[in-house]
Design a protein around this motif. Sequence first.
Motif, mmCIF file in Angstrom:
data_model
loop_
_atom_site.group_PDB
_atom_site.id
_atom_site.type_symbol
_atom_site.label_atom_id
_atom_site.label_comp_id
_atom_site.label_asym_id
_atom_site.label_seq_id
_atom_site.Cartn_x
_atom_site.Cartn_y
_atom_site.Cartn_z
ATOM 1 N N LEU A 99 0.876 -1.168 0.000
ATOM 2 C CA LEU A 99 0.000 0.000 0.000
ATOM 3 C C LEU A 99 0.913 1.217 0.000
ATOM 4 C CD1 LEU A 99 -1.721 -2.378 1.336
ATOM 5 C CD2 LEU A 99 -3.159 -0.540 2.226
ATOM 6 N N ASP A 100 0.925 1.923 -1.121
ATOM 7 C CA ASP A 100 1.873 3.000 -1.344
ATOM 8 C C ASP A 100 1.214 4.353 -1.130
ATOM 9 O OD1 ASP A 100 4.153 4.379 -2.087
ATOM 10 O OD2 ASP A 100 3.787 4.166 -4.234
ATOM 11 N N GLU A 101 1.496 4.961 0.033
ATOM 12 C CA GLU A 101 0.997 6.303 0.359
ATOM 13 C C GLU A 101 -0.504 6.412 0.109
ATOM 14 O OE1 GLU A 101 2.776 8.412 1.874
ATOM 15 O OE2 GLU A 101 4.815 7.681 1.540
ATOM 16 N N CYS A 102 -1.260 5.474 0.672
ATOM 17 C CA CYS A 102 -2.701 5.419 0.431
ATOM 18 C C CYS A 102 -3.483 6.281 1.426
ATOM 19 C CB CYS A 102 -3.196 3.979 0.533
ATOM 20 S SG CYS A 102 -2.553 2.887 -0.752
ATOM 21 N N SER A 103 -4.510 6.937 0.919
ATOM 22 C CA SER A 103 -5.500 7.620 1.751
ATOM 23 C C SER A 103 -6.864 7.060 1.394
ATOM 24 C CB SER A 103 -5.482 9.131 1.515
ATOM 25 O OG SER A 103 -4.288 9.710 2.004
ATOM 26 N N ILE A 104 -7.606 6.649 2.426
ATOM 27 C CA ILE A 104 -8.907 6.007 2.237
ATOM 28 C C ILE A 104 -9.921 6.763 3.068
ATOM 29 C CG2 ILE A 104 -10.116 3.788 2.312
ATOM 30 C CD1 ILE A 104 -7.102 2.703 3.066
ATOM 31 N N THR A 105 -11.048 7.111 2.481
ATOM 32 C CA THR A 105 -12.070 7.822 3.244
ATOM 33 C C THR A 105 -13.288 6.936 3.476
ATOM 34 O OG1 THR A 105 -13.045 8.782 1.243
ATOM 35 C CG2 THR A 105 -11.369 10.070 2.383
ATOM 36 N N LEU B 220 -9.722 -0.405 5.989
ATOM 37 C CA LEU B 220 -8.466 -0.838 5.365
ATOM 38 C C LEU B 220 -8.669 -2.101 4.548
ATOM 39 C CD1 LEU B 220 -5.349 -0.611 5.101
ATOM 40 C CD2 LEU B 220 -5.193 -1.968 7.201
ATOM 41 N N LEU B 221 -9.371 -3.075 5.122
ATOM 42 C CA LEU B 221 -9.605 -4.337 4.423
ATOM 43 C C LEU B 221 -10.445 -4.114 3.167
ATOM 44 C CD1 LEU B 221 -8.455 -6.939 5.650
ATOM 45 C CD2 LEU B 221 -10.779 -7.626 6.217
ATOM 46 N N GLU B 222 -11.455 -3.270 3.263
ATOM 47 C CA GLU B 222 -12.320 -2.982 2.111
ATOM 48 C C GLU B 222 -11.541 -2.332 0.978
ATOM 49 O OE1 GLU B 222 -15.271 -0.573 3.926
ATOM 50 O OE2 GLU B 222 -16.273 -2.268 4.928
ATOM 51 N N ALA B 223 -10.577 -1.484 1.310
ATOM 52 C CA ALA B 223 -9.760 -0.840 0.281
ATOM 53 C C ALA B 223 -8.889 -1.870 -0.430
ATOM 54 C CB ALA B 223 -8.895 0.252 0.897
ATOM 55 N N VAL B 224 -8.287 -2.773 0.334
ATOM 56 C CA VAL B 224 -7.459 -3.818 -0.276
ATOM 57 C C VAL B 224 -8.310 -4.706 -1.176
ATOM 58 C CG1 VAL B 224 -6.032 -5.854 0.191
ATOM 59 C CG2 VAL B 224 -5.785 -3.815 1.613
ATOM 60 N N ALA B 225 -9.531 -5.007 -0.734
ATOM 61 C CA ALA B 225 -10.415 -5.883 -1.509
ATOM 62 C C ALA B 225 -11.004 -5.200 -2.733
ATOM 63 C CB ALA B 225 -11.544 -6.380 -0.618
ATOM 64 N N GLY B 226 -11.003 -3.855 -2.747
ATOM 65 C CA GLY B 226 -11.560 -3.125 -3.874
ATOM 66 C C GLY B 226 -12.979 -2.645 -3.665
ATOM 67 N N PHE B 227 -13.500 -2.791 -2.440
ATOM 68 C CA PHE B 227 -14.856 -2.329 -2.144
ATOM 69 C C PHE B 227 -14.892 -0.854 -1.758
ATOM 70 C CE2 PHE B 227 -15.164 -6.938 -1.050
ATOM 71 C CZ PHE B 227 -16.018 -7.277 -2.086
ATOM 72 N N ARG B 228 -13.720 -0.260 -1.553
ATOM 73 C CA ARG B 228 -13.644 1.154 -1.199
ATOM 74 C C ARG B 228 -12.498 1.789 -1.995
ATOM 75 N NH1 ARG B 228 -16.208 3.811 2.542
ATOM 76 N NH2 ARG B 228 -16.915 1.899 3.552
ATOM 77 N N ASP B 229 -12.793 2.867 -2.713
ATOM 78 C CA ASP B 229 -11.788 3.526 -3.552
ATOM 79 C C ASP B 229 -10.787 4.314 -2.705
ATOM 80 O OD1 ASP B 229 -12.996 2.553 -5.837
ATOM 81 O OD2 ASP B 229 -14.246 4.337 -6.114
ATOM 82 N N THR C 237 2.284 -5.704 -9.403
ATOM 83 C CA THR C 237 1.218 -5.325 -10.327
ATOM 84 C C THR C 237 0.266 -4.376 -9.619
ATOM 85 O OG1 THR C 237 1.323 -7.426 -11.533
ATOM 86 C CG2 THR C 237 -0.716 -6.162 -11.716
ATOM 87 N N ASN C 238 -0.014 -3.241 -10.269
ATOM 88 C CA ASN C 238 -0.907 -2.255 -9.684
ATOM 89 C C ASN C 238 -2.352 -2.744 -9.818
ATOM 90 O OD1 ASN C 238 -2.436 0.061 -9.014
ATOM 91 N ND2 ASN C 238 -0.776 1.401 -9.669
ATOM 92 N N ILE C 239 -3.010 -2.994 -8.676
ATOM 93 C CA ILE C 239 -4.388 -3.494 -8.698
ATOM 94 C C ILE C 239 -5.385 -2.424 -8.251
ATOM 95 C CG2 ILE C 239 -3.612 -5.868 -8.309
ATOM 96 C CD1 ILE C 239 -4.565 -5.583 -5.382
ATOM 97 N N THR C 240 -4.925 -1.182 -8.132
ATOM 98 C CA THR C 240 -5.743 -0.110 -7.558
ATOM 99 C C THR C 240 -7.078 0.060 -8.275
ATOM 100 O OG1 THR C 240 -3.694 1.051 -7.008
ATOM 101 C CG2 THR C 240 -5.728 2.318 -6.883
ATOM 102 N N THR C 241 -7.078 -0.033 -9.585
ATOM 103 C CA THR C 241 -8.301 0.237 -10.341
ATOM 104 C C THR C 241 -9.076 -1.024 -10.698
ATOM 105 O OG1 THR C 241 -7.080 0.209 -12.444
ATOM 106 C CG2 THR C 241 -7.301 2.338 -11.317
#
Length: 230
Positions: A4-10, A41-50, A61-65
């Motif tokens: 997780l590279d300099e991530c901000s999650i709201t 945090l978990l939701e962001a890793v899973a892709g449920f939260r942007d 591999t970038n999986i962000t999107t």
Amino acid sequence: MLKLDECSITNGGFTLKANMAIKAGNRVAIIGPSGAGKSTLLEAVAGFRDLVRGDIFWRRTNITTLSPGKRPIAMLFQDGNLFPHLTAEQNVALGLRPSGKLSVDERSQVQAALARVGLTGMGTRRPSELSGGQQSRAALARVLVQKRDLLLLDEPFAALGPALKTEMLDLVSALAVETGTTLLMVSHAPEDARRIADRTVLVADGIAHPPVPTSELFENPPPALRDYLG
């Protein structure tokens, strides 16, 4: 490696920052006060939260999107998410195909997964005909057949009694070791982290701190963890 590279999650008006790396095959607990952002945090890793900013990488591999279904991730929620009108076999089959229509080999995989979690001979039962522990095992079998690199647990065994919860934690840990799966587990209970996690992430004060050895963290807890543990 999960990075997780300099991530901000709201989440509403709350912002969580995370900058960390987790080695492949590690078993990691995520612990902290209620409302600190563990599930966020978990939701962001899973892709449920942007993410508001930053990137998530798996094996460089970038999986962000990527959508949740495209990520190398399986997630086990607190309620197990079993469909009440389907049998245990049919619920597990959904881990392989949303249609539930399986090949002979895939049906064999379902039976093998049920056997591995101790549900041999129970595949034709519906969730209402299974105990709470057996329902958790069926949900775990559905995750098992997906054969994903990362397994995320959002307190899936919180409703179980102490003995059953310990049994399920041990089973999850054994499966993670067998398959080389990277495990991230949200928990409110320090004893759960000590039992199965070789590393622990502390989430507190708007920060998901990098993982440290579990024994080291609890032997010399930082102020935020001391406050949480009392």
